[in-house]
Structure formats: structure tokens, C-alpha cells
Design an enzyme around this catalytic site. Structure first.
Site, PDB file in Angstrom:
ATOM      1  CG  ASN A   1     -37.189 -14.082-122.181  1.00 32.83           C
ATOM      2  OD1 ASN A   1     -37.426 -13.060-121.551  1.00 32.83           O
ATOM      3  ND2 ASN A   1     -37.748 -14.341-123.352  1.00 32.83           N
TER       4      ASN A   1
ATOM      5  CD  GLU B   1     -36.477 -14.559-127.922  1.00 29.08           C
ATOM      6  OE1 GLU B   1     -37.590 -14.957-127.542  1.00 29.08           O
ATOM      7  OE2 GLU B   1     -36.328 -13.836-128.923  1.00 29.08           O
TER       8      GLU B   1
ATOM      9  CD  GLU C   1     -38.800 -20.058-116.336  1.00 30.22           C
ATOM     10  OE1 GLU C   1     -38.156 -19.428-117.208  1.00 30.22           O
ATOM     11  OE2 GLU C   1     -39.895 -20.590-116.557  1.00 30.22           O
TER      12      GLU C   1
ATOM     13  CB  CYS D   1     -40.391 -24.490-120.915  1.00 34.36           C
ATOM     14  SG  CYS D   1     -38.620 -24.530-120.564  1.00 34.36           S
TER      15      CYS D   1
ATOM     16  CB  CYS E   1     -37.599 -23.849-116.755  1.00 34.52           C
ATOM     17  SG  CYS E   1     -36.610 -22.791-117.829  1.00 34.52           S
TER      18      CYS E   1
HETATM   19 ZN    ZN Z   1     -37.855 -22.586-119.751  1.00 44.06          ZN
END
Ligand code: ZN
Length: 130
Positions: free
Chosen positions: A50, A52, A63, A90, A93
Site C-alpha cells: 500500500n 498512502e 491489491e 476492502c 479492491c
Molecule cells: Zn483496498
């Protein structure tokens, strides 16, 4: 608590790759590091973490990072055998995983490992009928 299929050695290896790349996450705001690893049907493996951003909605999940990396290398829907993730994906995703037709999504959840198809993760999903 798991009613999903049991993991295989290749799943465990893919999840290990995901855990390793989670160390590379850029997550200065949440501190929540997530890694994802993708294996194509030809055996090629991609990883992503990830990333940010100070403008929070612009952050990218692990993902979507790994799917973007693979797609940029020519991987297309139906080419992906499995994706392993260090956290439950999530909703956004899940839509991405469905778009790429991922049959086997392996993810850490509640102290265990779950295995689901993208269809199972996002029932009654949006599909663009063209
Ligand atoms: Zn996600």
C-alpha cells in the site's frame, strides 16, 4: 472458524511474499502496512504494497498496486491464478479482484487465513454490460 478451503504450499509461499513486501509499504499516516502477491497461471509472481498520500483518498491499497503492476506488464483478466494479501481486501479492491477474474484470493483474517474467489468476496457485483 474457517469454512474456506485449506491453504496449499503455493498459497503459503505467495502469502510469505505478501508479508515480505508489506515491509515496503509507504504508510506514514496509518502505520498499517499491507502487502499483496500475485501469481499468474504461467507462474510469474508480482508483489505490491500500500502507498498512502497526505491527501488520504489518493492512497492506493496493496491489491491495486500489485494488479496495476501486473497489468502494466501485460497481465489480463483470466491470467491470474491467485492473489495473497496480508489483510482482508476492502470493497474497492474486491471490485478490482473481480475485474481480473481472480479465482483464488488468499488473505489473512482474524488470526487465520481465508481463501475465497473474487465472486464470493463481492456477490451481486457491478459489471459493465457493453
Ligand atoms: Zn483496498
Amino acid at each position: 472458524m474457517s469454512d474456506s478451503p485449506s491453504t496449499t504450499q503455493p498459497d503459503e509461499e505467495l502469502l510469505s511474499e505478501a508479508r515480505a513486501v508489506a515491509d515496503n509499504a509507504y504508510a506514514p499516516y496509518s502505520g498499517f502496512h499491507v502487502g499483496a502477491a500475485l501469481r499468474t497461471r504461467t507462474g510469474k509472481v508480482y508483489t505490491g504494497a500500500n502507498v498512502e498520500n497526505a491527501s488520504y483518498p489518493l492512497g492506493v491499497c496493496a491489491e491495486r498496486t500489485v494488479l496495476s503492476c501486473a497489468a502494466s506488464d501485460g497481465v489480463r483478466p483470466g491470467d491470474i491464478e491467485a492473489v495473497a494479501i496480508t489483510a482482508s481486501p476492502c470493497g474497492g479492491c474486491r471490485q478490482w479482484l473481480l475485474e481480473f477474474g481472480v479465482a483464488r484470493v488468499v488473505f489473512a483474517h482474524a488470526g487465520g487465513v481465508q481463501i475465497r474467489s473474487a465472486d464470493e468476496l463481492l456477490p451481486h457485483s457491478f459489471i459493465l454490460d457493453t
